[in-house]
Design an enzyme around this catalytic site. Structure first.
Site, PDB file in Angstrom:
ATOM      1  N   ASN A 101       2.100   3.885  14.821  1.00 21.08           N
ATOM      2  CA  ASN A 101       3.285   4.265  14.033  1.00 21.08           C
ATOM      3  C   ASN A 101       3.516   5.762  14.062  1.00 21.08           C
ATOM      4  O   ASN A 101       4.658   6.216  14.208  1.00 21.08           O
ATOM      5  CB  ASN A 101       3.129   3.769  12.591  1.00 21.08           C
ATOM      6  CG  ASN A 101       3.791   2.412  12.411  1.00 21.08           C
ATOM      7  OD1 ASN A 101       4.198   1.774  13.371  1.00 21.08           O
ATOM      8  ND2 ASN A 101       3.905   1.980  11.170  1.00 21.08           N
ATOM      9  N   GLY A 161      13.385   6.778   8.810  1.00 15.31           N
ATOM     10  CA  GLY A 161      13.149   6.386   7.413  1.00 15.31           C
ATOM     11  C   GLY A 161      12.382   5.079   7.421  1.00 15.31           C
ATOM     12  O   GLY A 161      11.648   4.801   8.357  1.00 15.31           O
ATOM     13  N   CYS A 188       7.646   2.285   6.525  1.00 15.21           N
ATOM     14  CA  CYS A 188       6.406   2.469   7.282  1.00 15.21           C
ATOM     15  C   CYS A 188       6.187   3.865   7.824  1.00 15.21           C
ATOM     16  O   CYS A 188       5.196   4.514   7.501  1.00 15.21           O
ATOM     17  CB  CYS A 188       6.376   1.467   8.427  1.00 15.21           C
ATOM     18  SG  CYS A 188       6.287  -0.195   7.820  1.00 15.21           S
ATOM     19  N   THR A 218       0.883  -1.183   0.000  1.00 16.00           N
ATOM     20  CA  THR A 218       0.000   0.000   0.000  1.00 16.00           C
ATOM     21  C   THR A 218       0.918   1.229   0.000  1.00 16.00           C
ATOM     22  O   THR A 218       1.014   1.961   0.983  1.00 16.00           O
ATOM     23  CB  THR A 218      -0.899   0.041   1.257  1.00 16.00           C
ATOM     24  OG1 THR A 218      -0.041  -0.025   2.412  1.00 16.00           O
ATOM     25  CG2 THR A 218      -1.862  -1.128   1.285  1.00 16.00           C
ATOM     26  N   LYS A 223       5.443   6.566   5.247  1.00 15.35           N
ATOM     27  CA  LYS A 223       4.189   6.279   4.528  1.00 15.35           C
ATOM     28  C   LYS A 223       2.991   6.448   5.468  1.00 15.35           C
ATOM     29  O   LYS A 223       2.005   7.100   5.137  1.00 15.35           O
ATOM     30  CB  LYS A 223       4.283   4.836   4.013  1.00 15.35           C
ATOM     31  CG  LYS A 223       3.060   4.230   3.403  1.00 15.35           C
ATOM     32  CD  LYS A 223       3.352   2.871   2.779  1.00 15.35           C
ATOM     33  CE  LYS A 223       3.536   1.779   3.831  1.00 15.35           C
ATOM     34  NZ  LYS A 223       2.290   1.351   4.509  1.00 15.35           N
ATOM     35  N   PHE A 273      12.790   4.083  21.407  1.00 18.68           N
ATOM     36  CA  PHE A 273      12.441   5.090  20.390  1.00 18.68           C
ATOM     37  C   PHE A 273      12.674   6.502  20.900  1.00 18.68           C
ATOM     38  O   PHE A 273      11.961   7.418  20.554  1.00 18.68           O
ATOM     39  CB  PHE A 273      10.996   4.878  19.895  1.00 18.68           C
ATOM     40  CG  PHE A 273      10.936   3.752  18.922  1.00 18.68           C
ATOM     41  CD1 PHE A 273      11.310   2.478  19.309  1.00 18.68           C
ATOM     42  CD2 PHE A 273      10.595   3.957  17.606  1.00 18.68           C
ATOM     43  CE1 PHE A 273      11.329   1.422  18.418  1.00 18.68           C
ATOM     44  CE2 PHE A 273      10.597   2.905  16.698  1.00 18.68           C
ATOM     45  CZ  PHE A 273      10.966   1.636  17.106  1.00 18.68           C
ATOM     46  N   LEU A 274      13.712   6.617  21.722  1.00 18.39           N
ATOM     47  CA  LEU A 274      14.077   7.925  22.274  1.00 18.39           C
ATOM     48  C   LEU A 274      15.550   8.197  21.960  1.00 18.39           C
ATOM     49  O   LEU A 274      16.241   8.859  22.701  1.00 18.39           O
ATOM     50  CB  LEU A 274      13.840   7.902  23.787  1.00 18.39           C
ATOM     51  CG  LEU A 274      13.303   9.167  24.455  1.00 18.39           C
ATOM     52  CD1 LEU A 274      12.122   9.767  23.709  1.00 18.39           C
ATOM     53  CD2 LEU A 274      12.921   8.896  25.897  1.00 18.39           C
ATOM     54  N   LEU A 327       5.493  -5.339  12.740  1.00 14.26           N
ATOM     55  CA  LEU A 327       6.808  -5.977  12.574  1.00 14.26           C
ATOM     56  C   LEU A 327       7.868  -4.926  12.304  1.00 14.26           C
ATOM     57  O   LEU A 327       7.706  -4.087  11.432  1.00 14.26           O
ATOM     58  CB  LEU A 327       6.761  -6.969  11.398  1.00 14.26           C
ATOM     59  CG  LEU A 327       5.649  -8.030  11.435  1.00 14.26           C
ATOM     60  CD1 LEU A 327       5.712  -8.896  10.187  1.00 14.26           C
ATOM     61  CD2 LEU A 327       5.747  -8.883  12.686  1.00 14.26           C
TER      62      LEU A 327
HETATM   63  C1  UDX Z   1       8.342   0.399  12.272  1.00 15.39           C
HETATM   64  C2  UDX Z   1       7.602   0.078  13.557  1.00 15.39           C
HETATM   65  O1  UDX Z   1       8.551  -0.014  14.617  1.00 15.39           O
HETATM   66  C3  UDX Z   1       6.866  -1.258  13.408  1.00 15.39           C
HETATM   67  O2  UDX Z   1       6.138  -1.531  14.596  1.00 15.39           O
HETATM   68  C4  UDX Z   1       5.911  -1.148  12.229  1.00 15.39           C
HETATM   69  O3  UDX Z   1       5.206  -2.361  12.036  1.00 15.39           O
HETATM   70  C5  UDX Z   1       6.696  -0.823  10.961  1.00 15.39           C
HETATM   71  O4  UDX Z   1       7.437   0.398  11.156  1.00 15.39           O
HETATM   72  P1  UDX Z   1      10.552  -0.270  11.055  1.00 15.39           P
HETATM   73  O5  UDX Z   1      10.148   0.817  10.110  1.00 15.39           O
HETATM   74  O6  UDX Z   1      10.975  -1.575  10.519  1.00 15.39           O
HETATM   75  O7  UDX Z   1       9.317  -0.573  12.081  1.00 15.39           O
HETATM   76  O8  UDX Z   1      11.798   0.271  11.889  1.00 15.39           O
HETATM   77  P2  UDX Z   1      11.981   0.927  13.308  1.00 15.39           P
HETATM   78  O9  UDX Z   1      12.914   0.076  14.069  1.00 15.39           O
HETATM   79  O10 UDX Z   1      10.691   1.264  13.901  1.00 15.39           O
HETATM   80  O11 UDX Z   1      12.752   2.317  12.950  1.00 15.39           O
HETATM   81  C6  UDX Z   1      12.093   3.231  12.112  1.00 15.39           C
HETATM   82  C7  UDX Z   1      13.025   4.424  11.908  1.00 15.39           C
HETATM   83  O12 UDX Z   1      13.147   5.172  13.125  1.00 15.39           O
HETATM   84  C8  UDX Z   1      14.442   4.035  11.489  1.00 15.39           C
HETATM   85  O13 UDX Z   1      14.873   4.947  10.492  1.00 15.39           O
HETATM   86  C9  UDX Z   1      15.250   4.239  12.747  1.00 15.39           C
HETATM   87  O14 UDX Z   1      16.591   4.614  12.471  1.00 15.39           O
HETATM   88  C10 UDX Z   1      14.514   5.389  13.408  1.00 15.39           C
HETATM   89  N1  UDX Z   1      14.666   5.404  14.861  1.00 15.39           N
HETATM   90  C11 UDX Z   1      14.144   4.390  15.599  1.00 15.39           C
HETATM   91  C12 UDX Z   1      15.324   6.486  15.453  1.00 15.39           C
HETATM   92  O15 UDX Z   1      15.792   7.392  14.766  1.00 15.39           O
HETATM   93  N2  UDX Z   1      15.420   6.520  16.805  1.00 15.39           N
HETATM   94  C13 UDX Z   1      14.918   5.533  17.591  1.00 15.39           C
HETATM   95  O16 UDX Z   1      15.052   5.612  18.803  1.00 15.39           O
HETATM   96  C14 UDX Z   1      14.262   4.422  16.969  1.00 15.39           C
END
Ligand code: UDX
Length: 433
Positions: A211, A260, A263, A86, A266, A252-253, A153
């Site tokens: 998300n 990027g 997900c 999607t 988008k 996620f902090l 995921l």
């Molecule tokens: C994400 C969601 O975590 C997941 O639950 C959903 O199903 C799909 O999207 P993903 O995109 O695979 O998963 O990667 P994720 O580990 O979440 O990281 C996403 C982006 O955030 C990456 O570019 C990562 O570098 C960035 N990030 C993540 C940060 O900059 N800081 C953080 O603390 C965590």
């Protein structure tokens, strides 16, 4: 149970393989012959730790099959999962649902007996009802229900996230469908993985809101990092101190060059669109999208500043191009903005990434791909850490500095300690410190 997965992309393949590992009989369907042929040869098209072994095991025990024949696969199934792409539609930022509705029509024509059609792809609120309308229109006599079952995921941790989820979200509109979904996820229920049963719209909204919230959390700490640089605070201490509040949590902090992946970019755009469409704008998410885009420019400025605002004919080594470690995925990676800007300013960019070359080669045409970090930095004016692969976390900094023309490092993932880097001879900049 007999399950059918439509779509063998990231979500469809991982889900199909994991469902077969639960003990279900799974048929994965795709439209592209070359995809099915590769899967039949045991080739896994994505880099996901552990997926190839789990796929081979379940193909060997006959629980996992791949086919182009959607008709037979649907007729045999008690539940059919729609796990097609999607993507963000060009221009308006909407999620393109063409593949979802095409799949729904194909499924409608092939239904035999009561079947639950489960949308696992991330879709705008209201899509499951539309899928139901599409199937009803295509096959008025069909005996079916729809269910929304979004995935959570993370790339690089997908099997872990599937097998040990924080929760499973199931949107249903009948007890019959609920019973089928409960049977599908019984193996997880046995492991006490909580299953949230709700209505269709809430299940769809949970996915987008989760998300978008994670993207917001990352963007918040990225902005605090900018302020930390101005006031002399250390973002890693700030994150740690904040995260100990269990209402905030430490995940996620981590400040970085911006999020990027396939997900967050988008889903934040799609949620912003849904808000605008319903005259109830999610203005925080609109701002997060803008800040994240602007951040990539800020990273370019940081690197240029380190190089005395001149990179023409200078060699720059970039460590990591994938959007995060343990994946080969380059979608919306900050590197796709940062590296072309450096090349455009005349830099001679050499790139190292354990998995990034496969997709990166055509996305980043004018860089030199190098296997070894020390080779990449030899004679370089600067080295930029863009993705925190483990391979980059324990480099011999003294040796690195000694090989470079100018020992400058932009550590955009804060993997090194500023004092150590300086001690090794680097002029060192990082994020929020
Ligand atoms: C994400 C969601 O975590 C997941 O639950 C959903 O199903 C799909 O999207 P993903 O995109 O695979 O998963 O990667 P994720 O580990 O979440 O990281 C996403 C982006 O955030 C990456 O570019 C990562 O570098 C960035 N990030 C993540 C940060 O900059 N800081 C953080 O603390 C965590």
């Amino acid at each position: 149970m007999q399950l059918t997965m439509i779509g063998t992309g990231y979500v469809g393949l991982v889900s199909g393989v994991c469902f077969s590992d639960f003990g279900h009989d799974v048929i994965c369907v795709d439209k592209l012959p070359e995809k099915i042929e590769a899967l039949d040869r045991g080739e896994v098209p994505i880099y996901e730790p552990g997926l190839d072994a789990m796929m081979a095991k379940n193909v060997a025990n006959g629980r996992l099959k791949f086919t182009l024949d959607l008709k037979d696969a649907v007729a045999a199934a008690e539940a059919v999962f729609i796990a097609v792409g999607t993507p963000t539609r060009r221009g308006d930022g909407h999620a393109d649902l063409t593949y979802v509705y095409d799949a729904a029509r194909d499924i409608a024509r092939a239904l035999k007996g009561y079947t639950v059609i489960v949308t696992k792809s991330t879709v705008p609120v209201g899509t499951n009802r539309e899928v139901e309308r599409v199937i009803r229109a295509e096959n008025p006599d069909a005996d079916f229900d729809v269910s929304s079952n979004p995935e959570f995921l993370r790339e690089g941790a997908a099997i872990e996230d599937f097998m040990r989820p924080d929760r499973v979200v199931v949107g249903v509109q009948s007890e019959r469908a609920k019973a089928v979904m409960a049977k599908i996820y019984r193996p997880l229920a046995l492991r006490e993985a909580p299953i949230v049963y709700t209505d269709l719209e809430s299940a769809e909204m949970i996915k987008y809101a989760a998300n978008a919230f994670l993207a917001t959390k990352i963007t918040f700490i990225n902005e605090i990092a900018n302020l930390c640089e101005k006031v002399g605070a250390n973002i890693q201490s700030v994150s740690k101190g904040m995260g100990m509040d269990n209402r905030i949590g430490g995940k996620f902090l981590h400040a970085g060059p911006g999020y990027g992946g396939s997900c967050f970019p988008k889903d934040t755009k799609a949620l912003a669109r849904i808000g605008q469409e319903h005259a109830s704008p999610v203005s925080i998410v609109e701002t997060v999208i803008k800040i994240n885009e602007e951040r990539k420019r800020q990273m370019i400025d940081k690197i240029m500043y380190l190089c005395g605002d001149k990179v023409r004919a200078k060699k720059i080594a970039v460590l990591g191009v994938t959007f995060k470690p343990n994946t080969d995925d380059m979608r919306d990676s900050p590197s796709l903005t940062i590296i072309p800007a450096l090349v455009g300013a005349g830099a001679d960019v050499h790139v190292v990434d354990p998995q990034g070359r496969k997709e990166g080669e055509e996305l980043l045409p004018s860089v030199t791909w190098v296997e070894d970090v020390y080779e990449a930095v030899a004679g370089a004016e600067a080295v930029v850490v863009l993705t925190e692969w483990n391979e980059f976390r324990a480099l011999d900094l003294k040796r690195l500095a000694g090989l470079m023309k100018d020992a400058k490092m932009a550590d955009l993932r804060n993997i090194y300690d500023p004092a150590e880097a300086k001690e090794a001879g680097f002029e060192y900049v990082s994020i929020g410190r």
